[in-house]
Motif scaffolding. Structure first.
Motif, PDB file in Angstrom:
ATOM      1  N   ARG A  89       0.821  -1.208   0.000  1.00 33.52           N
ATOM      2  CA  ARG A  89       0.000   0.000   0.000  1.00 33.52           C
ATOM      3  C   ARG A  89       0.858   1.262   0.000  1.00 33.52           C
ATOM      4  NH1 ARG A  89      -5.403  -1.211   3.663  1.00 33.52           N
ATOM      5  NH2 ARG A  89      -6.054  -3.052   2.457  1.00 33.52           N
ATOM      6  N   SER A  90       1.969   1.213   0.687  1.00 30.73           N
ATOM      7  CA  SER A  90       2.877   2.368   0.764  1.00 30.73           C
ATOM      8  C   SER A  90       4.298   1.880   0.514  1.00 30.73           C
ATOM      9  CB  SER A  90       2.769   3.030   2.147  1.00 30.73           C
ATOM     10  OG  SER A  90       3.641   4.131   2.262  1.00 30.73           O
ATOM     11  N   LEU A  91       4.901   2.329  -0.579  1.00 34.77           N
ATOM     12  CA  LEU A  91       6.229   1.866  -0.970  1.00 34.77           C
ATOM     13  C   LEU A  91       7.221   3.017  -0.995  1.00 34.77           C
ATOM     14  CD1 LEU A  91       5.407  -0.424  -4.060  1.00 34.77           C
ATOM     15  CD2 LEU A  91       5.351  -1.009  -1.632  1.00 34.77           C
ATOM     16  N   LEU A  92       8.442   2.728  -0.563  1.00 35.84           N
ATOM     17  CA  LEU A  92       9.558   3.659  -0.674  1.00 35.84           C
ATOM     18  C   LEU A  92      10.567   3.111  -1.677  1.00 35.84           C
ATOM     19  CD1 LEU A  92      10.217   4.515   3.085  1.00 35.84           C
ATOM     20  CD2 LEU A  92       8.899   5.842   1.421  1.00 35.84           C
ATOM     21  N   PHE A  93      11.355   4.024  -2.266  1.00 32.81           N
ATOM     22  CA  PHE A  93      12.352   3.640  -3.254  1.00 32.81           C
ATOM     23  C   PHE A  93      13.734   4.093  -2.795  1.00 32.81           C
ATOM     24  CE2 PHE A  93       8.347   3.650  -5.379  1.00 32.81           C
ATOM     25  CZ  PHE A  93       8.419   2.622  -6.302  1.00 32.81           C
ATOM     26  N   PRO A  94      14.782   3.438  -3.275  1.00 35.26           N
ATOM     27  CA  PRO A  94      16.147   3.827  -2.894  1.00 35.26           C
ATOM     28  C   PRO A  94      16.442   5.277  -3.289  1.00 35.26           C
ATOM     29  CG  PRO A  94      16.146   1.675  -3.947  1.00 35.26           C
ATOM     30  CD  PRO A  94      14.772   2.238  -4.137  1.00 35.26           C
ATOM     31  N   PRO A  95      17.383   5.918  -2.589  1.00 37.80           N
ATOM     32  CA  PRO A  95      17.688   7.342  -2.839  1.00 37.80           C
ATOM     33  C   PRO A  95      18.086   7.647  -4.276  1.00 37.80           C
ATOM     34  CG  PRO A  95      18.693   6.601  -0.789  1.00 37.80           C
ATOM     35  CD  PRO A  95      18.153   5.385  -1.452  1.00 37.80           C
ATOM     36  N   GLU A  96      18.723   6.683  -4.959  1.00 34.74           N
ATOM     37  CA  GLU A  96      19.186   6.949  -6.329  1.00 34.74           C
ATOM     38  C   GLU A  96      18.065   6.865  -7.352  1.00 34.74           C
ATOM     39  OE1 GLU A  96      19.866   2.537  -5.494  1.00 34.74           O
ATOM     40  OE2 GLU A  96      20.084   4.445  -4.429  1.00 34.74           O
ATOM     41  N   SER A  97      16.898   6.398  -6.950  1.00 35.82           N
ATOM     42  CA  SER A  97      15.778   6.255  -7.875  1.00 35.82           C
ATOM     43  C   SER A  97      15.134   7.617  -8.155  1.00 35.82           C
ATOM     44  CB  SER A  97      14.736   5.311  -7.277  1.00 35.82           C
ATOM     45  OG  SER A  97      13.520   5.378  -7.989  1.00 35.82           O
ATOM     46  N   PRO A  98      14.538   7.807  -9.345  1.00 39.97           N
ATOM     47  CA  PRO A  98      13.775   9.025  -9.610  1.00 39.97           C
ATOM     48  C   PRO A  98      12.431   9.032  -8.895  1.00 39.97           C
ATOM     49  CG  PRO A  98      13.641   7.574 -11.491  1.00 39.97           C
ATOM     50  CD  PRO A  98      14.627   6.944 -10.544  1.00 39.97           C
ATOM     51  N   LEU A  99      12.110   7.935  -8.212  1.00 36.75           N
ATOM     52  CA  LEU A  99      10.848   7.815  -7.483  1.00 36.75           C
ATOM     53  C   LEU A  99      11.081   7.961  -5.989  1.00 36.75           C
ATOM     54  CD1 LEU A  99       9.631   4.705  -9.456  1.00 36.75           C
ATOM     55  CD2 LEU A  99       8.550   6.945  -9.575  1.00 36.75           C
ATOM     56  N   ARG A 100      10.180   8.652  -5.337  1.00 38.83           N
ATOM     57  CA  ARG A 100      10.233   8.782  -3.875  1.00 38.83           C
ATOM     58  C   ARG A 100       9.291   7.788  -3.215  1.00 38.83           C
ATOM     59  NH1 ARG A 100      11.181  13.340  -0.179  1.00 38.83           N
ATOM     60  NH2 ARG A 100      10.059  12.972   1.761  1.00 38.83           N
ATOM     61  N   GLY A 101       8.043   7.698  -3.722  1.00 38.57           N
ATOM     62  CA  GLY A 101       7.066   6.812  -3.113  1.00 38.57           C
ATOM     63  C   GLY A 101       5.993   6.407  -4.104  1.00 38.57           C
ATOM     64  N   LEU A 102       5.326   5.287  -3.811  1.00 38.33           N
ATOM     65  CA  LEU A 102       4.197   4.801  -4.592  1.00 38.33           C
ATOM     66  C   LEU A 102       3.102   4.404  -3.613  1.00 38.33           C
ATOM     67  CD1 LEU A 102       3.030   3.879  -7.390  1.00 38.33           C
ATOM     68  CD2 LEU A 102       3.949   1.608  -6.856  1.00 38.33           C
ATOM     69  N   PHE A 103       1.873   4.870  -3.865  1.00 36.02           N
ATOM     70  CA  PHE A 103       0.778   4.662  -2.929  1.00 36.02           C
ATOM     71  C   PHE A 103      -0.416   4.071  -3.667  1.00 36.02           C
ATOM     72  CE2 PHE A 103       3.363   8.318  -1.791  1.00 36.02           C
ATOM     73  CZ  PHE A 103       3.864   7.893  -0.576  1.00 36.02           C
ATOM     74  N   TRP A 104      -0.913   2.950  -3.132  1.00 38.38           N
ATOM     75  CA  TRP A 104      -2.047   2.251  -3.745  1.00 38.38           C
ATOM     76  C   TRP A 104      -3.327   2.955  -3.308  1.00 38.38           C
ATOM     77  CZ3 TRP A 104      -3.538  -3.497  -2.399  1.00 38.38           C
ATOM     78  CH2 TRP A 104      -4.578  -3.911  -3.251  1.00 38.38           C
ATOM     79  N   GLN A 105      -3.748   3.934  -4.088  1.00 40.12           N
ATOM     80  CA  GLN A 105      -4.890   4.770  -3.761  1.00 40.12           C
ATOM     81  C   GLN A 105      -6.175   3.955  -3.617  1.00 40.12           C
ATOM     82  OE1 GLN A 105      -5.248   8.186  -3.229  1.00 40.12           O
ATOM     83  NE2 GLN A 105      -7.440   7.847  -2.903  1.00 40.12           N
TER      84      GLN A 105
END
Length: 377
Positions: free
Chosen positions: A230-246
């Protein structure tokens, strides 16, 4: 358009969490208060967008009740049926293999609003006088000992009878520090140089949010497979910060909806891009590489850029104040590093400071403030 000038005890600029909390406390103390908000909605980054017969929380994705003030607010919101528990685990995504490893096991679950996280802002806005679609252009002192605020109607200006000028004995600026600087430097505020310099020292990181919807068959797969992310974090080097299953925030969702948050570095690169759809597709491509390949191909997508998403260099005190030439206080979630908790703290501190200057009574307990909002008709 009315050319009247209306007078209040306090003008609060910004209808985010800090501004609404401050205004509620001042109203409870008997002061006349107006909240001036440049957009149609309230809540600031506690924001929800209605789209494609569904909704997406494209700012703050949840409430974290592990701090005292947030916990008290969540308790009242829960009793009112506005928020519900969502997840007690945040997962870290590993590149390429799609594995989810628990990054944080929360001592208290995150809470979400099935009707949309902006229901929190709407709750805090109850009973307040809020002028929407009104951007403050200048704040200047008058010879009569009050602040004069010139306003600009934004877009669909709403109520045409709402004036374009306000006068107040004190002003609370509950907007991001860089925006406060722009307002103060657009006129002759007369505020001391060190006051404005402190505001200029506050720095923000941007974020680009992508709201994306996918085929209904994928929602069934996620539910039947008991997907945990439901709430995901990504490594610092990724262009993504978080992904949330709305679409996991309420029952009855017919299609999966996800909200992606970019890293600050990615957002800086594309902050002024004219083709936001291409930027959103690039982020979807990235999340498809890291999580599920089908996330690369949304059925629909909308992109929003937050220029002031996360405070990188914050103020170390809960508020910034000046008495010269007249009472002025700046507050917000940039007065610390705990986002909504900091916004609540700062808003309450601003209300206490202003009320003291205007001769108000003792501050009521915070719990009674939330209950008063919930129960008053």
């Amino acid at each position: 358009m009315s050319d009247r000038i209306v007078e209040f005890d306090i003008a609060v600029i910004g209808a985010g969490i800090a501004g609404l909390t401050c205004a509620q406390q001042l109203r409870c103390l008997g002061h006349s208060v107006v909240v001036l908000e440049k957009s149609r909605g309230v809540g600031g980054r506690v924001a929800t967008r209605r789209l494609y017969d569904t909704q997406a929380d494209f700012g703050a994705p949840f409430l974290d009740p592990r701090e005292r003030l947030s916990q008290q607010l969540v308790q009242v919101l829960s009793r009112a049926g506005i928020v519900v528990p969502w997840t007690d685990t945040v997962y870290q995504v590993q590149e390429g293999d799609g594995q989810l490893n628990p990054a944080v096991n929360l001592s208290a679950p995150y809470y979400v609003a099935p009707a949309g996280i902006n229901a929190v802002g709407k709750f805090l806005a109850r009973h307040l006088e809020i002028w929407r679609c009104r951007r403050v252009q200048t704040v200047t002192p008058t010879d009569q000992g009050n602040w004069h605020l010139e306003l600009e109607a934004m877009g669909d200006s709403g109520d045409a009878a709402v004036p374009l000028a306000v006068r107040a004995k004190a002003v609370v600026m509950a907007i991001p520090a860089p925006q406060a600087v722009m307002v103060l430097e657009s006129g002759e505020s007369g505020l001391p140089g060190p006051f404005v310099d402190r505001l200029k020292a506050v720095e923000f990181d941007p974020c680009i949010s992508v709201m994306a919807g996918y085929p209904a068959s994928k929602q069934r797969e996620l539910v039947q497979g008991e997907y945990r992310g439901r709430s995901l974090l990504f490594p610092p080097e990724s262009p993504l910060r978080g992904l949330f299953w709305q679409s996991s925030k309420g029952s009855g969702a017919t299609q999966p909806v996800f909200v992606l948050h970019s890293s600050a570095e990615f957002a800086e690169k594309y902050l002024d891009a004219t083709d936001l759809e291409s930027v959103g597709r690039e982020l979807c491509d990235w999340v498809g590489e890291w999580v599920f390949p089908w996330l690369k191909d949304p059925e629909w997508m909308q992109v929003h850029r937050w220029r002031y998403a996360f405070c990188r260099r914050s103020l170390t005190e809960p508020l910034l104040t000046a008495m010269t030439p007249l009472p002025m206080v700046c507050a917000g979630d940039w007065c610390g590093d705990r986002q909504i908790e900091t916004a609540l703290q700062s808003g309450l501190a601003a209300a206490e400071w202003v009320s003291d200057r205007l001769g108000g009574g003792p501050m009521p307990p915070l719990a009674s403030l939330w209950e008063a909002i919930a129960t008053k008709k």
